[in-house]
Scaffold this active site. Structure first.
Site, PDB file in Angstrom:
ATOM      1  N   GLY A  11     -11.268  -9.691  11.630  1.00 26.71           N
ATOM      2  CA  GLY A  11      -9.223  -9.222  11.315  1.00 26.71           C
ATOM      3  C   GLY A  11      -9.158 -10.684  10.490  1.00 26.71           C
ATOM      4  N   PHE A  12      -8.133 -10.216   9.054  1.00 24.58           N
ATOM      5  CA  PHE A  12      -7.935 -11.955   8.221  1.00 24.58           C
ATOM      6  C   PHE A  12      -7.727 -12.780   9.177  1.00 24.58           C
ATOM      7  CE2 PHE A  12      -3.693 -13.164   6.453  1.00 24.58           C
ATOM      8  CZ  PHE A  12      -4.874 -14.143   5.289  1.00 24.58           C
ATOM      9  N   ILE A  13      -7.048 -12.529  10.438  1.00 24.23           N
ATOM     10  CA  ILE A  13      -7.103 -14.304  11.123  1.00 24.23           C
ATOM     11  C   ILE A  13      -7.951 -14.667  11.894  1.00 24.23           C
ATOM     12  CG2 ILE A  13      -5.249 -14.947  12.296  1.00 24.23           C
ATOM     13  CD1 ILE A  13      -2.577 -13.657  10.919  1.00 24.23           C
ATOM     14  N   TYR A 153       6.543  -1.673  15.746  1.00 23.07           N
ATOM     15  CA  TYR A 153       5.577  -2.567  15.561  1.00 23.07           C
ATOM     16  C   TYR A 153       6.263  -3.644  16.211  1.00 23.07           C
ATOM     17  CZ  TYR A 153       3.306  -7.093  13.717  1.00 23.07           C
ATOM     18  OH  TYR A 153       2.503  -8.092  13.699  1.00 23.07           O
ATOM     19  N   LYS A 157       5.566  -5.787  20.469  1.00 22.23           N
ATOM     20  CA  LYS A 157       5.021  -7.067  20.490  1.00 22.23           C
ATOM     21  C   LYS A 157       5.842  -7.992  21.080  1.00 22.23           C
ATOM     22  CE  LYS A 157       1.152  -7.856  17.645  1.00 22.23           C
ATOM     23  NZ  LYS A 157       0.370  -8.327  17.488  1.00 22.23           N
TER      24      LYS A 157
HETATM   25  N1  NAD Z   1      -0.443 -11.189   9.126  1.00 19.61           N
HETATM   26  C1  NAD Z   1       0.502 -11.700   9.030  1.00 19.61           C
HETATM   27  O1  NAD Z   1       1.168 -11.631   8.392  1.00 19.61           O
HETATM   28  C2  NAD Z   1       0.925 -11.456  11.108  1.00 19.61           C
HETATM   29  C3  NAD Z   1       2.083 -11.811  11.302  1.00 19.61           C
HETATM   30  C4  NAD Z   1       1.824 -11.797  12.050  1.00 19.61           C
HETATM   31  C5  NAD Z   1       1.519 -11.311  13.758  1.00 19.61           C
HETATM   32  N2  NAD Z   1      -0.118 -10.838  13.169  1.00 19.61           N
HETATM   33  C6  NAD Z   1      -0.945 -10.718  13.743  1.00 19.61           C
HETATM   34  O2  NAD Z   1      -1.688 -11.548  14.445  1.00 19.61           O
HETATM   35  C7  NAD Z   1      -3.131 -10.844  14.596  1.00 19.61           C
HETATM   36  C8  NAD Z   1      -3.953 -10.968  13.343  1.00 19.61           C
HETATM   37  O3  NAD Z   1      -3.952 -10.246  12.272  1.00 19.61           O
HETATM   38  P1  NAD Z   1      -4.162 -10.182  11.074  1.00 19.61           P
HETATM   39  O4  NAD Z   1      -3.397 -10.030   9.471  1.00 19.61           O
HETATM   40  O5  NAD Z   1      -5.374  -9.941  10.914  1.00 19.61           O
HETATM   41  O6  NAD Z   1      -4.267  -8.213  10.955  1.00 19.61           O
HETATM   42  P2  NAD Z   1      -5.591  -7.593  10.568  1.00 19.61           P
HETATM   43  O7  NAD Z   1      -5.783  -5.921  10.883  1.00 19.61           O
HETATM   44  O8  NAD Z   1      -6.625  -7.956   9.471  1.00 19.61           O
HETATM   45  O9  NAD Z   1      -6.303  -8.205  11.994  1.00 19.61           O
HETATM   46  C9  NAD Z   1      -7.004  -7.345  13.454  1.00 19.61           C
HETATM   47  C10 NAD Z   1      -8.279  -6.223  13.290  1.00 19.61           C
HETATM   48  O10 NAD Z   1      -8.384  -6.140  15.182  1.00 19.61           O
HETATM   49  C11 NAD Z   1      -9.127  -5.107  14.746  1.00 19.61           C
HETATM   50  N3  NAD Z   1      -8.184  -3.732  14.996  1.00 19.61           N
HETATM   51  C12 NAD Z   1      -7.137  -3.080  15.169  1.00 19.61           C
HETATM   52  N4  NAD Z   1      -7.268  -2.453  16.376  1.00 19.61           N
HETATM   53  C13 NAD Z   1      -8.452  -2.755  16.897  1.00 19.61           C
HETATM   54  C14 NAD Z   1      -8.539  -2.171  17.831  1.00 19.61           C
HETATM   55  N5  NAD Z   1      -8.164  -1.451  19.153  1.00 19.61           N
HETATM   56  N6  NAD Z   1      -9.641  -2.461  19.370  1.00 19.61           N
HETATM   57  C15 NAD Z   1     -10.114  -3.440  18.504  1.00 19.61           C
HETATM   58  N7  NAD Z   1     -10.001  -4.230  17.345  1.00 19.61           N
HETATM   59  C16 NAD Z   1      -8.750  -3.693  16.393  1.00 19.61           C
HETATM   60  C17 NAD Z   1      -8.666  -3.944  13.439  1.00 19.61           C
HETATM   61  O11 NAD Z   1     -10.311  -3.687  13.045  1.00 19.61           O
HETATM   62  C18 NAD Z   1      -8.885  -6.010  12.320  1.00 19.61           C
HETATM   63  O12 NAD Z   1      -9.888  -5.930  12.360  1.00 19.61           O
HETATM   64  C19 NAD Z   1      -2.355  -8.922  14.790  1.00 19.61           C
HETATM   65  O13 NAD Z   1      -2.158  -9.026  16.340  1.00 19.61           O
HETATM   66  C20 NAD Z   1      -0.922  -8.969  13.942  1.00 19.61           C
HETATM   67  O14 NAD Z   1      -0.182  -8.335  14.693  1.00 19.61           O
HETATM   68  C21 NAD Z   1      -0.517 -11.006  11.872  1.00 19.61           C
END
Ligand code: NAD
Length: 335
Positions: A11-13, A153, A157
């Site tokens: 994923g992104f982060i 959502y 969380k």
């Molecule tokens: N990007 C933001 O602005 C933001 C803000 C607040 C919280 N978050 C939290 O940070 C975390 C990472 O977010 P992100 O922006 O990188 O999102 P993202 O969707 O790019 O990354 C999440 C990754 O998890 C994988 N994934 C999802 N469900 C899954 C599962 N059941 N089993 C295995 N892998 C799974 C997805 O394929 C994806 O690659 C998440 O928990 C998100 O809720 C992100």
């Protein structure tokens, strides 16, 4: 060699964090199911870059699959676990809430069970600024009550925070929960505003501006965010309080920490920064507020600074320029 388990590593982060840890010489085990909530090709491209490092191990699977994480914890005995895999997105949780129960509630439960059996030194889990929900007092502090979530959502969380607290208490597991504030930057998610705006601007399509532009977000540049996460890996919660602003639980090695820039930016300024980096003007379609959304977010970063000596500070112009440069390069547009 220090081993970290990163869930959601494609994923992104997760991608940015894994890259940072690998660059520091860690072994990183990444778990991700590459689901198609957004284009899986972007996840595969991120993973391909991680796999170029021999200290990266990719495991394809869903965190809620019984036994998967248990097996990985038993085999790898990670010192640090950073749980980022989740179903993210406020708006999609209205359409498909079940995906959030699966990934966020069941997935986090399986993670906690694995940690109970094979305790890591520190578990760090992603929560979100959305848990502040209907709170209007700004900036948001970790010690503020946050009991009025506005989307399912955010509700999952907030549940994750409660679930992790109970395991931290019952099994003496050190846990840090992050509340992230709108993260953006290269390799960003195609369901989020920076991508939606940038792609529309390059395609000559109108952009949708919700709440008639009256939104403010504490935009956080991804490189800053993962640096903060990295520093918090070594800030293992014990019994010592960082100050009266600390969210440390009275009964468990557990705290929540905001990771944000500490400066809310008007959405219209963010759009102007994209226009300037893209060298094109956006056509704005002004729309009302979307259900489940909040008009503003603003992080108090006092606790983050006290624990890590650091807080994100990349200015929006600089961060957006880096994002648009990546966007042009990756999608081959706007040359
Ligand atoms: N990007 C933001 O602005 C933001 C803000 C607040 C919280 N978050 C939290 O940070 C975390 C990472 O977010 P992100 O922006 O990188 O999102 P993202 O969707 O790019 O990354 C999440 C990754 O998890 C994988 N994934 C999802 N469900 C899954 C599962 N059941 N089993 C295995 N892998 C799974 C997805 O394929 C994806 O690659 C998440 O928990 C998100 O809720 C992100």
């Amino acid at each position: 060699m220090r081993t970290a388990l990163v869930t959601g590593a494609a994923g992104f982060i997760g991608f940015h964090l894994s890259r940072l840890l690998l660059a520091e010489g860690w072994r990183v085990v990444g778990v991700d199911n590459h689901n198609d909530y957004y284009d899986p090709a972007l996840k595969a491209a991120r993973e391909a870059l991680l796999l170029a490092d021999p200290n990266y191990r990719a495991i394809r699977g869903a965190v809620e699959e019984p036994g998967l994480l248990m097996g990985i914890f038993a085999e790898e005995r990670p010192e640090a676990v950073v749980h980022l895999a989740a179903q993210a997105g406020v708006r999609y949780s209205i359409e498909n809430p079940r995906a959030y129960v699966q990934a966020n509630l069941l997935g986090t439960f399986e993670l906690l069970e694995a940690a109970r059996a094979h305790p890591p030194r520190h578990m760090l889990l992603a929560s979100t600024s959305s848990v502040y929900g209907a709170n209007t007092e700004m900036p948001y502090r970790e010690t503020d009550r946050a009991d009025s979530q506005m989307s399912f959502y955010a509700a999952t969380k907030k549940s994750n925070e409660a679930m992790a607290h109970s395991y931290a208490h019952l099994f003496a597991l050190p846990v840090t929960m992050f509340r992230f504030f709108t993260v953006y930057g290269p390799w960003g998610r195609p369901d989020m505003a920076p991508y939606l705006f940038t792609s529309a601007i390059f395609d000559g399509r109108p952009i949708k501006v919700f709440n008639h532009g009256g939104m403010r977000r504490d935009f956080t540049f991804v490189s800053d965010l993962v640096r903060a996460i990295r520093l918090l890996v070594d800030a293992v919660p014990g019994t010592e309080r960082a100050g009266e602003f600390d969210s440390l639980s009275p009964v468990a090695p557990f705290r929540v920490v905001n990771i944000g820039n500490g400066a809310p930016v008007p959405l219209l300024d963010f759009i102007a920064a994209i226009e300037s980096a893209a060298g094109r003007k956006a056509q704005r379609q002004m729309l009302p507020m979307q259900p489940g959304d909040v008009p503003a977010t603003w992080a108090d970063t006092t606790l983050l600074r006290a624990l890590s000596g650091y807080a994100p500070q990349t200015a929006v112009d600089e961060g957006v320029a880096a994002y648009v440069a990546w966007f042009r390069d990756y999608y081959g547009v706007g040359a």
